[in-house]
Design a protein around this motif. Structure first.
Motif, PDB file in Angstrom:
ATOM      1  N   ARG A  12       0.839  -1.211   0.000  1.00  0.00           N
ATOM      2  CA  ARG A  12       0.000   0.000   0.000  1.00  0.00           C
ATOM      3  C   ARG A  12       0.867   1.251   0.000  1.00  0.00           C
ATOM      4  N   GLU A  13       1.943   1.254   0.781  1.00  0.00           N
ATOM      5  CA  GLU A  13       2.826   2.416   0.847  1.00  0.00           C
ATOM      6  C   GLU A  13       3.534   2.660  -0.482  1.00  0.00           C
ATOM      7  N   VAL A  49       9.330   3.411 -15.375  1.00  0.00           N
ATOM      8  CA  VAL A  49       8.413   4.193 -14.535  1.00  0.00           C
ATOM      9  C   VAL A  49       7.507   3.224 -13.777  1.00  0.00           C
ATOM     10  N   ILE A  50       7.393   3.422 -12.483  1.00  0.00           N
ATOM     11  CA  ILE A  50       6.567   2.541 -11.649  1.00  0.00           C
ATOM     12  C   ILE A  50       5.090   2.844 -11.899  1.00  0.00           C
ATOM     13  N   GLN A  51       4.316   1.779 -12.147  1.00  0.00           N
ATOM     14  CA  GLN A  51       2.914   1.936 -12.516  1.00  0.00           C
ATOM     15  C   GLN A  51       1.932   1.434 -11.459  1.00  0.00           C
ATOM     16  N   SER A  52       2.258   0.356 -10.772  1.00  0.00           N
ATOM     17  CA  SER A  52       1.343  -0.198  -9.787  1.00  0.00           C
ATOM     18  C   SER A  52       2.091  -1.168  -8.886  1.00  0.00           C
ATOM     19  N   ALA A  53       1.416  -1.606  -7.820  1.00  0.00           N
ATOM     20  CA  ALA A  53       2.005  -2.587  -6.904  1.00  0.00           C
ATOM     21  C   ALA A  53       0.902  -3.472  -6.337  1.00  0.00           C
ATOM     22  N   GLU A  63       4.888  -3.285 -10.786  1.00  0.00           N
ATOM     23  CA  GLU A  63       4.793  -3.224 -12.243  1.00  0.00           C
ATOM     24  C   GLU A  63       5.401  -1.923 -12.737  1.00  0.00           C
ATOM     25  N   THR A  64       6.268  -2.023 -13.740  1.00  0.00           N
ATOM     26  CA  THR A  64       6.870  -0.843 -14.343  1.00  0.00           C
ATOM     27  C   THR A  64       6.611  -0.858 -15.847  1.00  0.00           C
TER      28      THR A  64
END
Length: 271
Positions: A12-13, A49-53, A63-64
């Motif tokens: 979440r963080e 670029v970081i997109q989600s976790a 996910e990048t």
């Protein structure tokens, strides 16, 4: 060792703080934690670029735009979001972002940082063999999962290929809430006991989840979790009185681990 409450909070963080950040470079202090040569790991993720976790068991899937970064904190460790001037003394990896912030990753023992190309996540052997996240199951799915299983209850719950997320820190209170002995054979469980176990798992994990995880783990900001030793009900409290009946809590060797239980509230004989 981080379990579902800690991993869910770290995920979440990451989702709240790292989405949109671009990886400018990666410092690798411990190449053994990687699943590919350091140069390949860096080349694969530099500029991403970081997109989600999201998470599954003890694995965090980031996910990048250039594939997946998979993190597993192993026996424990810290991920700290900071800047180059305030990096922790101990780290194994440092992700330097284009906005001049850094993610410092430190593993105590056996941590992993793996790169997986886009479209190949199901081929990552270590995470593909995991069972479903335990809190994602409905009561019906949970009951169906247990209906065809044999063996002892605690061993089943700790086996991450069956259910992902429960470890030896939370299992003691979970089984106490359910009124079940850790060595109970699964086929002897009634439908009512399975329902009690389902509710106990949610109670035992949610108590810590809502407090940010265990006190011995740090969050992304370097703060300790709010779930303390006092929040544990019977776990690690051998010879102290059971909060329900006053019987001394017993420490029992169960396979390769020890269990804490109330012999009166959690009898092995279910008759």
């Amino acid at each position: 060792m981080p379990e579902l409450p800690e991993i869910a909070n770290r995920t979440r963080e990451i989702q709240e703080n790292l989405i949109g950040k671009q990886i400018a470079s990666i410092t690798i202090i411990q190449p053994k934690c990687l699943n590919c040569p350091p140069e390949e790991f860096q080349a694969s993720l530099n500029g991403a670029v970081i997109q989600s976790a999201r998470y599954k068991g003890k694995w965090i899937f980031v996910e990048t735009t250039q594939g997946w970064l998979l993190l597993n904190m192993g026996m424990g460790g810290e991920m700290i979001l900071t800047d180059p001037q305030h990096l922790p003394e101990k780290n194994r990896l440092i992700f330097h972002f284009a906005d001049q912030t850094c993610l410092s990753v430190n593993f105590w023992w056996f941590g992993y940082a793996h790169y997986v190309p886009t479209g190949q996540l199901d081929q990552h052997e270590m995470s593909a063999k995991l069972g479903p996240n335990v809190l994602d199951l409905s009561p019906e799915e949970f009951s169906t999962l247990l209906s065809s299983k044999k063996g002892q209850l605690k061993s089943f719950l700790l086996n991450q290929s069956n259910l992902a997320g429960i470890g030896n820190a939370y299992i003691h209170d979970i089984l106490f809430f359910a009124g079940l002995h850790p060595l109970r054979p699964i086929p002897t469980l009634s439908s009512d006991e399975i329902a009690r176990l389902y509710a106990a798992i949610r109670k035992g994990l949610t108590m810590s989840l809502e407090k940010g995880g265990a006190w011995y783990e740090l969050n992304l900001y370097g703060q300790k979790g709010g779930f303390t030793l006092e929040d544990l009900v019977i776990a690690y409290k051998d010879n102290q009185p059971c909060p329900s009946c006053g019987t001394p809590i017993q420490k029992l060797k169960t396979g390769s681990t020890s269990s804490f239980l109330c012999p009166a509230c959690q009898p092995l004989d279910n008759r």
